[in-house]
Design a protein around this motif. Structure first.
Motif, PDB file in Angstrom:
ATOM      1  N   ALA A 119      63.382 -11.673  62.470  1.00 23.09           N
ATOM      2  CA  ALA A 119      64.171 -10.436  62.501  1.00 23.09           C
ATOM      3  C   ALA A 119      65.658 -10.726  62.689  1.00 23.09           C
ATOM      4  CB  ALA A 119      63.658  -9.537  63.621  1.00 23.09           C
ATOM      5  N   GLN A 154      68.027  -9.309  60.197  1.00 27.76           N
ATOM      6  CA  GLN A 154      68.439  -7.915  60.384  1.00 27.76           C
ATOM      7  C   GLN A 154      69.679  -7.855  61.276  1.00 27.76           C
ATOM      8  OE1 GLN A 154      66.305  -6.027  58.665  1.00 27.76           O
ATOM      9  NE2 GLN A 154      67.466  -4.136  58.898  1.00 27.76           N
ATOM     10  N   GLN A 155      69.722  -8.759  62.257  1.00 30.74           N
ATOM     11  CA  GLN A 155      70.928  -8.828  63.095  1.00 30.74           C
ATOM     12  C   GLN A 155      72.121  -9.265  62.249  1.00 30.74           C
ATOM     13  OE1 GLN A 155      69.479 -11.541  66.158  1.00 30.74           O
ATOM     14  NE2 GLN A 155      69.419  -9.861  67.624  1.00 30.74           N
ATOM     15  N   ARG A 190      72.608  -8.706  59.207  1.00 34.12           N
ATOM     16  CA  ARG A 190      73.009  -7.548  58.406  1.00 34.12           C
ATOM     17  C   ARG A 190      73.969  -6.665  59.213  1.00 34.12           C
ATOM     18  NH1 ARG A 190      70.712  -2.507  58.396  1.00 34.12           N
ATOM     19  NH2 ARG A 190      71.217  -1.271  56.588  1.00 34.12           N
ATOM     20  N   ILE A 191      73.618  -6.437  60.476  1.00 33.86           N
ATOM     21  CA  ILE A 191      74.487  -5.618  61.342  1.00 33.86           C
ATOM     22  C   ILE A 191      75.829  -6.324  61.549  1.00 33.86           C
ATOM     23  CG2 ILE A 191      74.693  -4.496  63.608  1.00 33.86           C
ATOM     24  CD1 ILE A 191      72.340  -3.410  61.944  1.00 33.86           C
ATOM     25  N   LEU A 192      75.783  -7.638  61.729  1.00 35.51           N
ATOM     26  CA  LEU A 192      77.017  -8.420  61.946  1.00 35.51           C
ATOM     27  C   LEU A 192      77.926  -8.324  60.725  1.00 35.51           C
ATOM     28  CD1 LEU A 192      75.343 -11.589  63.510  1.00 35.51           C
ATOM     29  CD2 LEU A 192      76.677  -9.869  64.736  1.00 35.51           C
ATOM     30  N   SER A 199      59.299 -16.665  61.821  1.00 37.32           N
ATOM     31  CA  SER A 199      58.512 -15.724  62.617  1.00 37.32           C
ATOM     32  C   SER A 199      57.152 -15.577  61.952  1.00 37.32           C
ATOM     33  CB  SER A 199      59.230 -14.374  62.664  1.00 37.32           C
ATOM     34  OG  SER A 199      58.314 -13.343  62.965  1.00 37.32           O
ATOM     35  N   ARG A 244      64.412 -18.890  69.188  1.00 37.27           N
ATOM     36  CA  ARG A 244      63.995 -19.052  67.798  1.00 37.27           C
ATOM     37  C   ARG A 244      64.049 -20.523  67.411  1.00 37.27           C
ATOM     38  NH1 ARG A 244      60.834 -15.560  65.705  1.00 37.27           N
ATOM     39  NH2 ARG A 244      62.204 -13.762  66.014  1.00 37.27           N
ATOM     40  N   THR A 278      75.630 -13.555  69.959  1.00 41.68           N
ATOM     41  CA  THR A 278      75.402 -13.227  68.548  1.00 41.68           C
ATOM     42  C   THR A 278      76.557 -12.406  67.976  1.00 41.68           C
ATOM     43  OG1 THR A 278      73.070 -13.151  69.136  1.00 41.68           O
ATOM     44  CG2 THR A 278      73.645 -12.394  66.942  1.00 41.68           C
ATOM     45  N   LEU A 279      77.053 -11.471  68.770  1.00 41.87           N
ATOM     46  CA  LEU A 279      78.146 -10.620  68.270  1.00 41.87           C
ATOM     47  C   LEU A 279      79.422 -11.413  67.959  1.00 41.87           C
ATOM     48  CD1 LEU A 279      78.109  -7.208  70.215  1.00 41.87           C
ATOM     49  CD2 LEU A 279      78.000  -7.556  67.751  1.00 41.87           C
TER      50      LEU A 279
END
Lengths: 351, 207
Positions: free
Chosen positions: B47, B50-51, B53-55, B87, B129, B190-191
């Motif tokens: 997943a 998906q993070q 993508r947000i970044l 995953s 991960r 992550t950000l």
């Protein structure tokens, strides 16, 4: 004569005790939850499925309705009542939170039958009760329940439990696991009926968000995880980034299609809600710990786990609201900084 | 097993080609400027993509996100970002196993190179991960990238975040970057990748 009398007295006492047990086994158990000013209405799960009324599966629903109309959020604790951080996070919400926009439905003991006592699944030395001392010095006690519906509340387990409607097969005892029974059956077993009632609630109240709070063993890979229904993955991804910024590291996982019976799958598939399941680590579920302290464990104290649960569902709901239209947003607050729960005496935050 | 060996050979050939074309390190040359539009994909189906993508959204990139794109979806893009991390749930949802994922990833990257696309490999889910399957994705694909972004510490610098957040505690990404002369950026959270992406793609920000 006196010998015969004492036997008669003993038999009479036994009848009374058995009678009391029968009554208690057919009534929903009550809990020490003290609704705060934010609670606007008390309902029962049986309001959504009358067949549950008076059964051990009935359970209170605390409704917190904000002044401003908005979306609706169902918060579930105690799907597995031994996963106590979810129960206590829901309890804290009922006792202290205020909703300003939308409506929040809180069920601290989703499987109330399983709440009645701890059958020792995973760890026979985990407790029957936990004690928390409030700010005024009062000691409050809370049930530490079982993973599954109590055996005496449901027909004997089948050899193989076949999930409805998928037909997936589980071990027979999973017939009593609420989180393998979704979406339930109206005239099914007690566990299936509890699930059915929850789905009726979500449908009837048009819940936009459902969060199901769970715990895992400390060493499980599930610990510190958010599992999202695929439709909710965006919200989950945004929440994990925000949570990390706040010092809470949560793994992100997506619910697999074949995870039938589980809340994060079935609520998402059968309703329009965005659905999440949260996992925190509970020493009481760790088989290798011989005498777990589920409240004061140095690695995973209950107050910290409750903080993680509350921060996580709050961040999920905030991100849901960011992505939603004005009339579907949900807003709530606590009268304290949730972060301050870390390292605290949890009881001091209760009423 | 034979199939795996063939793939490893193919990877080695591609890696060699990559090294000879792009001999760039942080010390010797200016950082690469990556071009847009961007295709973001997951290798390992975690997943974390998906993070990413947000970044990318927060960074203001012109991008398309596709968890497991076909090679045709590369057309029209200038950069491929592969988010590494395996995953079992994600692989299960995609209906593939790790061997199938590796084969698909090689096909994707080979085509990206044919299209002369730049490649960024990201590992942004930290120590949680890491594991045999995730490491297989990393050791197979990170060395094929033009730049690596990892949530984890430079082994030379003390890591001050939570231990489980360090995806480079054993220096795996540093070793791959050093041995293959690939530039690498370490992020603590992550950000932080938002700023890194803005720098890599030279995105103008309001402040």
């Amino acid at each position: 004569m006196s010998y015969r009398l004492s036997w008669s007295a003993a038999c009479a006492a036994l009848v009374v005790v058995l009678g009391a047990l029968c009554v208690s086994a057919t009534m929903p158990i009550s809990h020490d939850i003290r609704p705060g000013h934010g609670v606007t209405e008390l309902r029962w799960l049986s309001d959504y499925h009358p067949a549950l009324r008076g059964t051990p599966g009935d359970t209170p629903i605390y409704v917190l309705e904000g002044d401003e109309p908005g979306g609706s959020f169902l918060l579930l604790g105690g799907t597995h009542p031994n996963e106590i951080a979810g129960v206590m996070a829901a309890t804290l919400f009922v006792e202290r939170a205020s909703v300003s926009k939308g409506t929040v439905f809180v069920i601290p003991h989703a499987n109330n039958s399983a709440s009645r006592y701890n059958d020792g699944t995973y760890n026979e030395t985990s407790p029957q009760w936990i004690e928390l001392t409030t700010a005024s010095g009062e000691v409050r006690t809370f049930h530490y329940g079982s993973r599954r519906t109590q055996v005496e509340d449901q027909e004997p387990d089948p050899e193989v439990f076949v999930h409805y409607p998928s037909g997936i097969e589980f071990d027979g005892k999973e017939a009593r696991n609420l989180n393998r029974n979704h979406p339930g059956i109206a005239d099914g077993t007690l566990t299936q009926q509890i699930s059915y009632a929850l789905f009726q609630l979500v449908e009837r109240e048009e819940a936009n968000v459902v969060v199901d709070m769970h715990e895992s063993s400390i060493t499980s890979r599930l610990a510190h995880m958010i599992v999202c229904h695929p439709r909710a993955l965006d919200i989950g991804a945004m929440a994990t980034l925000d949570l990390e910024w706040a010092g809470i590291i949560m793994k992100l996982e997506v619910s697999q299609e074949e995870y039938h019976g589980l809340s994060h799958r079935e609520f998402g598939d059968y309703t329009d809600a965005y659905v999440f399941l949260i996992e925190t680590p509970n020493p009481g579920q760790e088989r290798s710990i011989t005498t777990p302290d589920v409240v004061n464990d140095p690695l995973a104290p209950l107050a910290d786990r409750v903080r993680t649960q509350i921060s996580t569902f709050t961040t999920l709901v905030n991100n849901y609201s960011l992505m939603s239209s004005h009339d579907e947003q949900i807003e709530f607050t606590f009268p304290f900084e949730v972060h301050d729960l870390v390292g605290s005496n949890l009881g001091e935050y209760l009423r | 097993m034979k199939k795996r060996l063939v793939w490893i050979l193919i990877v080695a050939v591609i890696a060699f080609a990559g090294v000879t074309v792009g001999q760039e390190t942080e010390d010797s040359v200016d950082p690469i400027v990556f071009e847009q539009p961007v295709l973001i994909a997951s290798i390992g189906q975690s997943a974390g993509a998906q993070q990413a993508r947000i970044l990318a959204m927060k960074a203001g990139l012109d991008f398309t996100f596709e968890q497991r794109p076909t090679v045709d979806m590369l057309d029209g893009n200038a950069t491929l970002i592969v988010v590494l991390g395996a995953s079992s749930k994600g692989l299960g949802a995609a209906g593939v196993d790790m061997d199938g994922e590796i084969a698909w990833g090689i096909e994707l990257i080979t085509r990206a190179r044919e299209l002369e696309m730049e490649i960024i490999a990201m590992h942004i889910e930290g120590g949680a991960r890491r594991g045999p399957s995730s490491d297989l994705a990393t050791t197979t694909f990170a060395l094929l990238a033009d730049h690596i972004v990892v949530k984890g510490g430079d082994p030379e610098v003390e890591w001050t975040e939570a231990e489980e957040a360090n995806g480079n505690a054993d220096g795996l990404f540093t070793t791959i970057a050093t041995e293959n002369e690939i530039t690498i950026t370490y992020i603590a959270r992550t950000l932080d990748a938002v700023e890194v992406l803005q720098q890599l793609f030279v995105v103008e920000t309001s402040d």
